[in-house]
Write an enzyme that holds these catalytic residues in place. Structure first.
Site, PDB file in Angstrom:
ATOM      1  N   LYS A  22       0.838  -1.207   0.000  1.00 40.59           N
ATOM      2  CA  LYS A  22       0.000   0.000   0.000  1.00 40.59           C
ATOM      3  C   LYS A  22       0.872   1.255   0.000  1.00 40.59           C
ATOM      4  O   LYS A  22       0.655   2.162  -0.798  1.00 40.59           O
ATOM      5  CB  LYS A  22      -0.912  -0.037   1.239  1.00 40.59           C
ATOM      6  CG  LYS A  22      -1.845   1.147   1.369  1.00 40.59           C
ATOM      7  CD  LYS A  22      -3.034   0.817   2.255  1.00 40.59           C
ATOM      8  CE  LYS A  22      -2.776   1.021   3.728  1.00 40.59           C
ATOM      9  NZ  LYS A  22      -2.724   2.431   4.138  1.00 40.59           N
ATOM     10  N   SER A  23       1.845   1.309   0.884  1.00 37.75           N
ATOM     11  CA  SER A  23       2.693   2.511   0.984  1.00 37.75           C
ATOM     12  C   SER A  23       3.411   2.769  -0.332  1.00 37.75           C
ATOM     13  O   SER A  23       3.503   3.909  -0.800  1.00 37.75           O
ATOM     14  CB  SER A  23       3.737   2.328   2.086  1.00 37.75           C
ATOM     15  OG  SER A  23       3.111   2.262   3.335  1.00 37.75           O
ATOM     16  N   ARG A  27       3.043   5.949  -3.196  1.00 32.31           N
ATOM     17  CA  ARG A  27       4.223   6.752  -3.554  1.00 32.31           C
ATOM     18  C   ARG A  27       4.530   6.672  -5.044  1.00 32.31           C
ATOM     19  O   ARG A  27       4.974   7.657  -5.645  1.00 32.31           O
ATOM     20  CB  ARG A  27       5.419   6.298  -2.708  1.00 32.31           C
ATOM     21  CG  ARG A  27       5.275   6.775  -1.235  1.00 32.31           C
ATOM     22  CD  ARG A  27       6.047   5.888  -0.296  1.00 32.31           C
ATOM     23  NE  ARG A  27       6.118   6.397   1.067  1.00 32.31           N
ATOM     24  CZ  ARG A  27       5.156   6.253   1.986  1.00 32.31           C
ATOM     25  NH1 ARG A  27       4.022   5.646   1.687  1.00 32.31           N
ATOM     26  NH2 ARG A  27       5.326   6.724   3.208  1.00 32.31           N
ATOM     27  N   GLY A  94      -5.358   8.206   5.381  1.00 32.07           N
ATOM     28  CA  GLY A  94      -4.414   9.110   6.045  1.00 32.07           C
ATOM     29  C   GLY A  94      -3.183   9.340   5.189  1.00 32.07           C
ATOM     30  O   GLY A  94      -2.637  10.455   5.146  1.00 32.07           O
ATOM     31  N   ARG A 122      -8.881  12.290  12.714  1.00 34.93           N
ATOM     32  CA  ARG A 122      -7.431  12.051  12.899  1.00 34.93           C
ATOM     33  C   ARG A 122      -6.624  13.355  12.860  1.00 34.93           C
ATOM     34  O   ARG A 122      -6.984  14.294  12.152  1.00 34.93           O
ATOM     35  CB  ARG A 122      -6.954  11.039  11.853  1.00 34.93           C
ATOM     36  CG  ARG A 122      -7.655   9.698  12.036  1.00 34.93           C
ATOM     37  CD  ARG A 122      -7.246   8.683  11.011  1.00 34.93           C
ATOM     38  NE  ARG A 122      -5.848   8.338  11.116  1.00 34.93           N
ATOM     39  CZ  ARG A 122      -5.208   7.556  10.268  1.00 34.93           C
ATOM     40  NH1 ARG A 122      -5.857   7.047   9.235  1.00 34.93           N
ATOM     41  NH2 ARG A 122      -3.938   7.287  10.438  1.00 34.93           N
ATOM     42  N   GLN A 168       4.370   9.136   7.358  1.00 37.97           N
ATOM     43  CA  GLN A 168       3.466   9.988   6.572  1.00 37.97           C
ATOM     44  C   GLN A 168       3.885  11.448   6.707  1.00 37.97           C
ATOM     45  O   GLN A 168       3.958  12.181   5.717  1.00 37.97           O
ATOM     46  CB  GLN A 168       2.025   9.798   7.040  1.00 37.97           C
ATOM     47  CG  GLN A 168       1.502   8.400   6.741  1.00 37.97           C
ATOM     48  CD  GLN A 168       0.068   8.188   7.189  1.00 37.97           C
ATOM     49  OE1 GLN A 168      -0.504   9.005   7.909  1.00 37.97           O
ATOM     50  NE2 GLN A 168      -0.512   7.085   6.768  1.00 37.97           N
ATOM     51  N   ASP A 316       1.573  -1.024  11.978  1.00 37.64           N
ATOM     52  CA  ASP A 316       0.285  -1.535  11.479  1.00 37.64           C
ATOM     53  C   ASP A 316       0.024  -2.976  11.921  1.00 37.64           C
ATOM     54  O   ASP A 316      -1.084  -3.482  11.757  1.00 37.64           O
ATOM     55  CB  ASP A 316       0.233  -1.443   9.948  1.00 37.64           C
ATOM     56  CG  ASP A 316       0.165   0.014   9.482  1.00 37.64           C
ATOM     57  OD1 ASP A 316      -0.282   0.878  10.261  1.00 37.64           O
ATOM     58  OD2 ASP A 316       0.585   0.289   8.342  1.00 37.64           O
ATOM     59  N   LYS A 343      -5.101   5.953  14.755  1.00 36.04           N
ATOM     60  CA  LYS A 343      -5.163   5.255  13.464  1.00 36.04           C
ATOM     61  C   LYS A 343      -6.619   5.246  12.984  1.00 36.04           C
ATOM     62  O   LYS A 343      -7.439   6.015  13.458  1.00 36.04           O
ATOM     63  CB  LYS A 343      -4.578   3.848  13.609  1.00 36.04           C
ATOM     64  CG  LYS A 343      -3.064   3.857  13.865  1.00 36.04           C
ATOM     65  CD  LYS A 343      -2.314   4.382  12.668  1.00 36.04           C
ATOM     66  CE  LYS A 343      -0.826   4.480  12.908  1.00 36.04           C
ATOM     67  NZ  LYS A 343      -0.125   5.134  11.799  1.00 36.04           N
ATOM     68  N   ARG A 391      -7.795  -3.097   9.379  1.00 29.00           N
ATOM     69  CA  ARG A 391      -6.839  -4.012  10.030  1.00 29.00           C
ATOM     70  C   ARG A 391      -7.459  -4.696  11.256  1.00 29.00           C
ATOM     71  O   ARG A 391      -7.079  -5.819  11.594  1.00 29.00           O
ATOM     72  CB  ARG A 391      -5.549  -3.283  10.393  1.00 29.00           C
ATOM     73  CG  ARG A 391      -4.825  -2.759   9.157  1.00 29.00           C
ATOM     74  CD  ARG A 391      -3.370  -2.486   9.376  1.00 29.00           C
ATOM     75  NE  ARG A 391      -2.857  -1.611   8.328  1.00 29.00           N
ATOM     76  CZ  ARG A 391      -2.469  -2.024   7.118  1.00 29.00           C
ATOM     77  NH1 ARG A 391      -2.519  -3.304   6.802  1.00 29.00           N
ATOM     78  NH2 ARG A 391      -2.027  -1.152   6.226  1.00 29.00           N
TER      79      ARG A 391
END
Ligand code: S3P
Length: 433
Positions: A22-23, A27, A94, A122, A168, A316, A343, A391
Protein backbone atom coordinates in the site's frame (compact mmCIF):
# COMPACT_ATOMS: atom_id res chain seq x y z
CA UNK A 1 -23.42 -6.18 6.83
CA UNK A 2 -22.03 -9.14 8.69
CA UNK A 3 -19.64 -11.88 7.68
CA UNK A 4 -19.68 -15.38 9.11
CA UNK A 5 -16.26 -16.39 10.42
CA UNK A 6 -15.60 -20.11 10.78
CA UNK A 7 -12.78 -21.92 12.59
CA UNK A 8 -10.02 -23.74 10.69
CA UNK A 9 -9.57 -26.97 12.68
CA UNK A 10 -7.22 -28.41 10.03
CA UNK A 11 -5.12 -25.23 9.74
CA UNK A 12 -4.22 -23.07 6.73
CA UNK A 13 -2.13 -24.46 3.90
CA UNK A 14 -0.61 -23.42 0.61
CA UNK A 15 1.19 -20.64 -1.18
CA UNK A 16 -0.20 -17.15 -1.64
CA UNK A 17 1.02 -14.05 -3.47
CA UNK A 18 -0.41 -11.12 -1.54
CA UNK A 19 -1.43 -7.84 -3.24
CA UNK A 20 1.01 -4.99 -3.75
CA UNK A 21 2.34 -2.83 -0.96
CA UNK A 22 0.00 0.00 0.00
CA UNK A 23 2.69 2.51 0.98
CA UNK A 24 4.72 1.88 -2.17
CA UNK A 25 1.63 2.01 -4.43
CA UNK A 26 0.69 5.48 -3.08
CA UNK A 27 4.22 6.75 -3.55
CA UNK A 28 4.58 5.37 -7.09
CA UNK A 29 1.47 7.31 -8.14
CA UNK A 30 2.65 10.53 -6.51
CA UNK A 31 6.23 10.42 -7.78
CA UNK A 32 4.97 9.34 -11.21
CA UNK A 33 2.74 12.43 -11.22
CA UNK A 34 5.60 14.90 -10.61
CA UNK A 35 8.19 13.10 -12.75
CA UNK A 36 8.59 13.68 -16.46
CA UNK A 37 7.53 10.82 -18.71
CA UNK A 38 5.55 7.61 -18.35
CA UNK A 39 5.87 5.85 -15.02
CA UNK A 40 4.58 2.29 -15.12
CA UNK A 41 3.49 0.53 -11.94
CA UNK A 42 3.27 -3.27 -11.82
CA UNK A 43 1.43 -5.15 -9.02
CA UNK A 44 -0.26 -1.89 -7.96
CA UNK A 45 -2.59 -2.31 -4.97
CA UNK A 46 -6.08 -1.50 -6.26
CA UNK A 47 -7.45 -1.02 -2.72
CA UNK A 48 -9.66 1.90 -1.75
CA UNK A 49 -6.85 3.95 -0.18
CA UNK A 50 -4.57 3.85 -3.23
CA UNK A 51 -7.52 4.48 -5.56
CA UNK A 52 -8.19 7.58 -3.46
CA UNK A 53 -4.68 8.85 -4.24
CA UNK A 54 -5.18 7.98 -7.92
CA UNK A 55 -8.46 9.91 -8.13
CA UNK A 56 -7.06 12.93 -6.26
CA UNK A 57 -4.09 13.14 -8.65
CA UNK A 58 -6.48 12.99 -11.60
CA UNK A 59 -8.40 15.87 -10.04
CA UNK A 60 -5.21 17.96 -10.05
CA UNK A 61 -4.71 17.32 -13.75
CA UNK A 62 -2.60 14.15 -13.94
CA UNK A 63 -3.48 11.58 -16.61
CA UNK A 64 -3.42 8.05 -15.22
CA UNK A 65 -4.44 4.81 -16.98
CA UNK A 66 -5.16 1.67 -14.97
CA UNK A 67 -5.89 -1.88 -16.03
CA UNK A 68 -6.24 -3.89 -12.83
CA UNK A 69 -2.83 -4.01 -11.15
CA UNK A 70 -1.06 -2.24 -14.01
CA UNK A 71 -0.94 1.54 -13.97
CA UNK A 72 0.62 4.15 -16.24
CA UNK A 73 1.09 7.67 -14.88
CA UNK A 74 1.68 10.30 -17.56
CA UNK A 75 3.89 12.70 -15.61
CA UNK A 76 4.43 16.23 -16.87
CA UNK A 77 6.62 17.44 -14.02
CA UNK A 78 5.57 19.73 -11.16
CA UNK A 79 3.85 22.10 -13.57
CA UNK A 80 1.61 19.28 -14.74
CA UNK A 81 -0.33 19.69 -11.47
CA UNK A 82 -3.23 22.14 -11.87
CA UNK A 83 -5.88 23.62 -9.60
CA UNK A 84 -8.70 21.14 -8.86
CA UNK A 85 -12.27 22.08 -9.79
CA UNK A 86 -13.62 21.05 -6.37
CA UNK A 87 -12.64 19.52 -3.00
CA UNK A 88 -10.36 16.48 -3.10
CA UNK A 89 -11.91 13.41 -1.40
CA UNK A 90 -9.46 11.67 0.91
CA UNK A 91 -12.07 9.07 1.97
CA UNK A 92 -10.43 6.90 4.70
CA UNK A 93 -6.82 7.45 3.61
CA UNK A 94 -4.41 9.11 6.05
CA UNK A 95 -1.50 8.45 3.68
CA UNK A 96 -3.19 10.28 0.78
CA UNK A 97 -4.08 13.22 3.01
CA UNK A 98 -0.71 13.73 4.59
CA UNK A 99 1.42 13.14 1.51
CA UNK A 100 -0.76 15.40 -0.63
CA UNK A 101 -0.59 18.18 1.96
CA UNK A 102 3.18 18.28 1.47
CA UNK A 103 2.91 17.90 -2.30
CA UNK A 104 0.30 20.63 -2.75
CA UNK A 105 1.85 23.06 -0.21
CA UNK A 106 4.30 24.27 -2.86
CA UNK A 107 1.96 24.42 -5.89
CA UNK A 108 0.63 27.78 -7.05
CA UNK A 109 -3.04 27.06 -6.29
CA UNK A 110 -5.40 26.34 -3.43
CA UNK A 111 -6.79 22.87 -2.66
CA UNK A 112 -9.37 21.62 -0.20
CA UNK A 113 -9.08 18.16 1.34
CA UNK A 114 -12.09 16.39 2.87
CA UNK A 115 -12.40 12.92 4.45
CA UNK A 116 -14.81 10.34 5.84
CA UNK A 117 -15.86 10.51 9.54
CA UNK A 118 -12.96 8.29 10.72
CA UNK A 119 -10.31 10.28 8.80
CA UNK A 120 -11.90 13.55 9.94
CA UNK A 121 -11.16 12.59 13.56
CA UNK A 122 -7.43 12.05 12.90
CA UNK A 123 -4.76 14.65 13.76
CA UNK A 124 -3.44 16.74 10.86
CA UNK A 125 -1.60 19.53 12.72
CA UNK A 126 1.30 17.06 12.90
CA UNK A 127 1.72 17.87 9.18
CA UNK A 128 0.63 21.52 8.95
CA UNK A 129 2.87 22.65 11.82
CA UNK A 130 6.23 21.33 10.57
CA UNK A 131 5.24 22.29 6.99
CA UNK A 132 5.04 25.90 8.22
CA UNK A 133 8.83 25.79 8.82
CA UNK A 134 9.18 25.29 5.03
CA UNK A 135 6.76 28.16 4.41
CA UNK A 136 3.71 25.93 3.88
CA UNK A 137 0.25 27.23 4.80
CA UNK A 138 -2.45 24.70 5.57
CA UNK A 139 -5.63 25.74 7.37
CA UNK A 140 -7.35 23.01 9.43
CA UNK A 141 -10.54 22.85 11.50
CA UNK A 142 -10.24 24.31 15.04
CA UNK A 143 -9.71 20.72 16.24
CA UNK A 144 -6.64 20.38 13.97
CA UNK A 145 -8.42 17.98 11.61
CA UNK A 146 -9.93 17.88 8.11
CA UNK A 147 -11.35 19.66 6.23
CA UNK A 148 -8.07 21.29 5.24
CA UNK A 149 -7.32 24.12 2.88
CA UNK A 150 -3.83 24.02 1.41
CA UNK A 151 -2.81 27.53 0.34
CA UNK A 152 -0.13 26.54 -2.16
CA UNK A 153 2.74 29.04 -2.37
CA UNK A 154 6.53 29.25 -2.87
CA UNK A 155 8.36 27.32 -0.15
CA UNK A 156 11.75 27.88 1.45
CA UNK A 157 14.43 25.39 2.57
CA UNK A 158 14.63 24.65 6.30
CA UNK A 159 15.84 22.26 8.98
CA UNK A 160 12.84 20.53 10.52
CA UNK A 161 12.89 18.50 13.75
CA UNK A 162 10.01 16.05 13.80
CA UNK A 163 8.13 15.52 17.07
CA UNK A 164 6.20 12.41 16.06
CA UNK A 165 7.53 9.15 14.61
CA UNK A 166 5.51 9.09 11.39
CA UNK A 167 6.52 8.15 7.84
CA UNK A 168 3.47 9.99 6.57
CA UNK A 169 4.58 13.25 8.15
CA UNK A 170 8.19 12.70 7.05
CA UNK A 171 7.06 12.04 3.49
CA UNK A 172 4.93 15.21 3.46
CA UNK A 173 7.97 17.21 4.55
CA UNK A 174 10.19 15.60 1.91
CA UNK A 175 7.64 16.29 -0.86
CA UNK A 176 7.47 19.93 0.25
CA UNK A 177 11.26 20.26 0.62
CA UNK A 178 11.72 19.05 -2.98
CA UNK A 179 9.95 22.25 -4.07
CA UNK A 180 12.10 24.67 -2.01
CA UNK A 181 15.03 26.46 -3.71
CA UNK A 182 17.83 24.99 -1.57
CA UNK A 183 18.85 22.19 0.76
CA UNK A 184 16.54 21.10 3.60
CA UNK A 185 17.21 18.71 6.46
CA UNK A 186 14.50 16.61 8.13
CA UNK A 187 15.27 14.90 11.42
CA UNK A 188 13.06 12.06 12.54
CA UNK A 189 12.21 11.23 16.14
CA UNK A 190 12.74 7.52 15.37
CA UNK A 191 13.50 5.85 12.02
CA UNK A 192 10.26 5.05 10.15
CA UNK A 193 9.54 3.36 6.81
CA UNK A 194 11.77 4.86 4.13
CA UNK A 195 9.91 4.04 0.90
CA UNK A 196 9.63 7.71 -0.10
CA UNK A 197 13.39 8.19 0.21
CA UNK A 198 14.28 5.00 -1.71
CA UNK A 199 11.81 5.70 -4.49
CA UNK A 200 12.88 9.32 -4.84
CA UNK A 201 16.48 8.17 -5.24
CA UNK A 202 15.36 5.82 -8.01
CA UNK A 203 13.57 8.75 -9.70
CA UNK A 204 16.82 10.77 -9.63
CA UNK A 205 16.23 13.07 -6.65
CA UNK A 206 19.09 14.66 -4.68
CA UNK A 207 18.31 12.97 -1.36
CA UNK A 208 20.54 11.29 1.20
CA UNK A 209 19.90 9.56 4.52
CA UNK A 210 22.63 9.77 7.19
CA UNK A 211 23.96 6.63 8.87
CA UNK A 212 21.68 7.28 11.87
CA UNK A 213 18.84 6.34 9.46
CA UNK A 214 16.83 9.35 10.65
CA UNK A 215 18.42 12.47 9.17
CA UNK A 216 17.34 13.16 5.60
CA UNK A 217 18.92 15.84 3.43
CA UNK A 218 17.02 16.86 0.33
CA UNK A 219 17.66 19.45 -2.37
CA UNK A 220 15.69 20.30 -5.52
CA UNK A 221 16.60 18.86 -8.94
CA UNK A 222 15.48 20.26 -12.33
CA UNK A 223 13.28 17.23 -12.87
CA UNK A 224 12.51 13.71 -11.68
CA UNK A 225 12.69 10.94 -14.27
CA UNK A 226 9.77 8.53 -14.79
CA UNK A 227 10.48 4.92 -13.76
CA UNK A 228 9.12 1.40 -14.09
CA UNK A 229 8.06 0.58 -10.51
CA UNK A 230 7.55 -3.07 -9.53
CA UNK A 231 5.57 -3.07 -6.29
CA UNK A 232 6.45 -5.93 -3.90
CA UNK A 233 3.81 -7.86 -1.95
CA UNK A 234 2.61 -5.96 1.13
CA UNK A 235 4.20 -7.44 4.26
CA UNK A 236 1.46 -5.75 6.30
CA UNK A 237 -1.15 -7.76 4.35
CA UNK A 238 0.95 -10.94 4.47
CA UNK A 239 1.21 -10.45 8.24
CA UNK A 240 -2.42 -11.57 8.71
CA UNK A 241 -1.59 -14.93 7.14
CA UNK A 242 1.81 -15.20 8.82
CA UNK A 243 0.09 -14.82 12.17
CA UNK A 244 -2.63 -17.27 11.11
CA UNK A 245 0.11 -19.73 10.14
CA UNK A 246 1.74 -19.30 13.54
CA UNK A 247 -1.38 -19.60 15.75
CA UNK A 248 -3.75 -21.98 13.93
CA UNK A 249 -2.68 -25.58 14.67
CA UNK A 250 -1.65 -27.76 11.67
CA UNK A 251 -0.85 -24.75 9.42
CA UNK A 252 1.98 -24.33 6.93
CA UNK A 253 2.04 -21.34 4.57
CA UNK A 254 4.45 -19.87 2.03
CA UNK A 255 4.21 -16.22 1.00
CA UNK A 256 6.51 -15.30 -1.90
CA UNK A 257 7.60 -11.95 -3.40
CA UNK A 258 7.11 -9.93 -0.21
CA UNK A 259 8.59 -6.53 0.45
CA UNK A 260 11.12 -7.04 3.26
CA UNK A 261 12.37 -3.48 3.74
CA UNK A 262 14.02 -3.57 7.20
CA UNK A 263 11.94 -0.55 8.30
CA UNK A 264 8.87 -2.79 7.93
CA UNK A 265 10.00 -6.21 9.18
CA UNK A 266 9.32 -5.73 12.90
CA UNK A 267 6.61 -8.39 12.72
CA UNK A 268 9.15 -10.99 11.52
CA UNK A 269 11.42 -10.15 14.46
CA UNK A 270 8.47 -10.48 16.84
CA UNK A 271 7.48 -13.85 15.38
CA UNK A 272 11.07 -15.08 15.73
CA UNK A 273 11.37 -13.82 19.32
CA UNK A 274 8.09 -15.49 20.23
CA UNK A 275 9.47 -18.78 18.93
CA UNK A 276 7.39 -19.10 15.75
CA UNK A 277 8.63 -21.54 13.10
CA UNK A 278 9.61 -19.08 10.41
CA UNK A 279 11.89 -19.26 7.41
CA UNK A 280 12.90 -16.18 5.41
CA UNK A 281 14.49 -16.63 1.97
CA UNK A 282 15.83 -13.34 0.61
CA UNK A 283 15.53 -12.43 -3.09
CA UNK A 284 17.44 -9.65 -4.90
CA UNK A 285 16.36 -6.13 -3.88
CA UNK A 286 14.57 -3.98 -6.50
CA UNK A 287 15.15 -0.19 -6.48
CA UNK A 288 16.61 -0.48 -3.00
CA UNK A 289 13.60 -2.37 -1.64
CA UNK A 290 14.49 -5.75 -0.07
CA UNK A 291 12.32 -8.73 -1.03
CA UNK A 292 11.92 -12.36 -0.21
CA UNK A 293 9.76 -15.36 0.60
CA UNK A 294 8.52 -16.24 4.07
CA UNK A 295 7.33 -19.69 5.15
CA UNK A 296 5.64 -20.24 8.51
CA UNK A 297 4.40 -23.23 10.49
CA UNK A 298 2.23 -23.38 13.58
CA UNK A 299 3.74 -24.07 16.99
CA UNK A 300 3.87 -22.89 20.60
CA UNK A 301 4.61 -19.20 21.28
CA UNK A 302 6.39 -17.35 24.08
CA UNK A 303 5.20 -13.95 25.40
CA UNK A 304 6.96 -10.74 24.36
CA UNK A 305 7.68 -7.22 25.65
CA UNK A 306 7.74 -4.30 23.18
CA UNK A 307 8.51 -0.60 23.77
CA UNK A 308 8.53 2.70 21.87
CA UNK A 309 11.63 1.89 19.79
CA UNK A 310 10.01 -1.26 18.40
CA UNK A 311 6.79 0.47 17.38
CA UNK A 312 7.52 2.19 14.01
CA UNK A 313 8.77 -1.07 12.44
CA UNK A 314 5.46 -2.82 13.12
CA UNK A 315 3.00 0.02 13.67
CA UNK A 316 0.29 -1.54 11.48
CA UNK A 317 0.92 -5.04 12.83
CA UNK A 318 0.40 -4.27 16.54
CA UNK A 319 -3.21 -5.56 16.53
CA UNK A 320 -1.75 -8.84 15.24
CA UNK A 321 0.93 -8.82 17.93
CA UNK A 322 -1.90 -8.60 20.48
CA UNK A 323 -3.46 -11.67 18.86
CA UNK A 324 -0.15 -13.57 18.91
CA UNK A 325 0.21 -12.63 22.59
CA UNK A 326 -3.31 -13.91 23.26
CA UNK A 327 -2.12 -17.34 22.08
CA UNK A 328 1.26 -17.28 23.86
CA UNK A 329 2.13 -19.00 27.05
CA UNK A 330 2.39 -16.06 29.52
CA UNK A 331 1.98 -12.32 29.84
CA UNK A 332 3.03 -9.88 27.07
CA UNK A 333 3.34 -6.11 27.35
CA UNK A 334 3.23 -3.45 24.63
CA UNK A 335 4.04 0.17 25.62
CA UNK A 336 5.10 3.33 23.76
CA UNK A 337 2.37 2.70 21.19
CA UNK A 338 0.15 5.76 21.81
CA UNK A 339 0.09 6.33 18.01
CA UNK A 340 -2.36 3.42 17.81
CA UNK A 341 -5.01 5.69 19.31
CA UNK A 342 -5.02 7.91 16.19
CA UNK A 343 -5.16 5.25 13.46
CA UNK A 344 -8.28 4.33 11.44
CA UNK A 345 -9.82 3.52 14.85
CA UNK A 346 -8.41 3.90 18.38
CA UNK A 347 -6.62 0.58 17.97
CA UNK A 348 -5.75 0.22 21.65
CA UNK A 349 -9.43 0.49 22.58
CA UNK A 350 -10.78 -1.54 19.65
CA UNK A 351 -8.24 -4.39 20.01
CA UNK A 352 -8.93 -4.66 23.76
CA UNK A 353 -12.70 -4.47 23.34
CA UNK A 354 -12.85 -7.10 20.59
CA UNK A 355 -10.31 -9.58 21.97
CA UNK A 356 -12.07 -9.40 25.35
CA UNK A 357 -15.21 -10.71 23.58
CA UNK A 358 -13.19 -13.84 22.77
CA UNK A 359 -12.35 -14.30 26.44
CA UNK A 360 -8.77 -13.03 26.09
CA UNK A 361 -7.35 -11.46 29.29
CA UNK A 362 -6.30 -8.05 27.95
CA UNK A 363 -5.77 -4.80 29.82
CA UNK A 364 -5.72 -1.37 28.21
CA UNK A 365 -2.81 0.99 29.05
CA UNK A 366 -2.69 4.67 28.00
CA UNK A 367 -0.01 3.80 25.41
CA UNK A 368 -0.37 0.07 24.93
CA UNK A 369 -1.76 -3.12 26.43
CA UNK A 370 -0.99 -6.13 28.62
CA UNK A 371 -2.18 -9.47 27.29
CA UNK A 372 -2.18 -12.76 29.17
CA UNK A 373 -2.25 -15.56 26.66
CA UNK A 374 -3.63 -19.04 26.98
CA UNK A 375 -4.24 -21.90 24.55
CA UNK A 376 -8.05 -21.90 24.81
CA UNK A 377 -10.29 -18.86 24.90
CA UNK A 378 -13.74 -18.82 26.56
CA UNK A 379 -15.84 -16.94 24.02
CA UNK A 380 -18.13 -14.41 25.67
CA UNK A 381 -19.71 -12.75 22.67
CA UNK A 382 -20.00 -14.11 19.13
CA UNK A 383 -20.52 -10.84 17.24
CA UNK A 384 -17.25 -9.02 16.57
CA UNK A 385 -16.93 -5.53 15.10
CA UNK A 386 -14.28 -4.08 12.77
CA UNK A 387 -15.16 -0.57 14.02
CA UNK A 388 -14.83 0.42 10.35
CA UNK A 389 -11.09 -0.33 10.57
CA UNK A 390 -9.66 -2.66 7.89
CA UNK A 391 -6.84 -4.01 10.03
CA UNK A 392 -9.09 -4.69 13.04
CA UNK A 393 -11.56 -6.55 10.79
CA UNK A 394 -8.83 -8.75 9.29
CA UNK A 395 -7.17 -9.43 12.66
CA UNK A 396 -10.53 -10.61 14.05
CA UNK A 397 -11.11 -12.87 11.04
CA UNK A 398 -7.73 -14.51 11.80
CA UNK A 399 -8.56 -14.79 15.52
CA UNK A 400 -11.81 -16.57 14.61
CA UNK A 401 -9.83 -19.36 12.89
CA UNK A 402 -8.80 -20.54 16.36
CA UNK A 403 -12.21 -20.22 17.96
CA UNK A 404 -14.21 -23.29 18.91
CA UNK A 405 -17.39 -22.11 17.18
CA UNK A 406 -18.41 -19.80 14.30
CA UNK A 407 -18.43 -16.06 14.97
CA UNK A 408 -19.75 -13.05 13.10
CA UNK A 409 -18.02 -9.87 12.00
CA UNK A 410 -19.84 -6.60 11.43
CA UNK A 411 -18.34 -3.90 9.21
CA UNK A 412 -16.35 -6.46 7.22
CA UNK A 413 -16.44 -4.26 4.10
CA UNK A 414 -13.69 -2.13 5.72
CA UNK A 415 -11.09 -4.67 4.51
CA UNK A 416 -11.38 -3.17 0.99
CA UNK A 417 -9.31 -0.20 2.17
CA UNK A 418 -6.10 -2.23 1.93
CA UNK A 419 -7.00 -5.81 0.92
CA UNK A 420 -10.17 -6.23 -1.19
CA UNK A 421 -9.44 -9.95 -1.84
CA UNK A 422 -8.75 -10.78 1.82
CA UNK A 423 -11.71 -13.10 2.40
CA UNK A 424 -11.22 -14.84 -0.96
CA UNK A 425 -7.55 -15.50 -0.16
CA UNK A 426 -8.43 -16.69 3.35
CA UNK A 427 -10.96 -19.16 1.93
CA UNK A 428 -8.33 -20.47 -0.53
CA UNK A 429 -5.84 -21.15 2.25
CA UNK A 430 -8.50 -22.82 4.39
CA UNK A 431 -9.48 -25.11 1.53
CA UNK A 432 -5.99 -25.75 0.24
CA UNK A 433 -5.03 -28.63 2.58
C1 S3P B 1 2.18 4.79 6.27
C2 S3P B 1 2.75 5.09 7.48
C3 S3P B 1 2.18 4.68 8.77
C4 S3P B 1 1.18 3.53 8.62
C5 S3P B 1 0.24 3.74 7.46
C6 S3P B 1 0.99 3.93 6.16
C7 S3P B 1 2.83 5.31 5.05
O1 S3P B 1 1.54 5.79 9.33
O2 S3P B 1 0.45 3.36 9.80
O3 S3P B 1 -0.60 2.60 7.33
O4 S3P B 1 2.50 4.83 3.95
O5 S3P B 1 3.66 6.22 5.17
P1 S3P B 1 2.39 6.82 10.25
O6 S3P B 1 3.62 7.09 9.50
O7 S3P B 1 1.57 8.06 10.42
O8 S3P B 1 2.60 6.07 11.53
Amino acid sequence: MTKRLTPAPHGLHGRLTVPGDKSISHRALILGAIAEGETTIAHFLAGEDCLTTLAALEQVGVRIDRQGERVTVHGRGWDGLTAPAGPLSMNNSGTTTRLLMGLLAGRPFESQLVGDPSLTRRPMARVSQPLAALGGRVRLSPAGTLPATVHGRPLQPATVEMTVASAQVKSALILAALQAPGQSVIRELLPTRNHTELMLQAFGADLTTASDQQTITVAPVPHLQAQAVAVPGDLSSAAFFLVAGAIVPHSRLTLPALGLNPTRTGILRVLEKMGARLEVTPAPAVAGEARGTVTIESGPLRPITLGAKDVPGLIDELPLVALLAACANGSSRITGAGELRVKESDRIATVCQELAKLGVAIEELPDGMVITGRPDWRIKEAVLDSHGDHRIGMMLAIAALRATRPLELTGEQAVAVSYPAFFVHLAQLKGGA
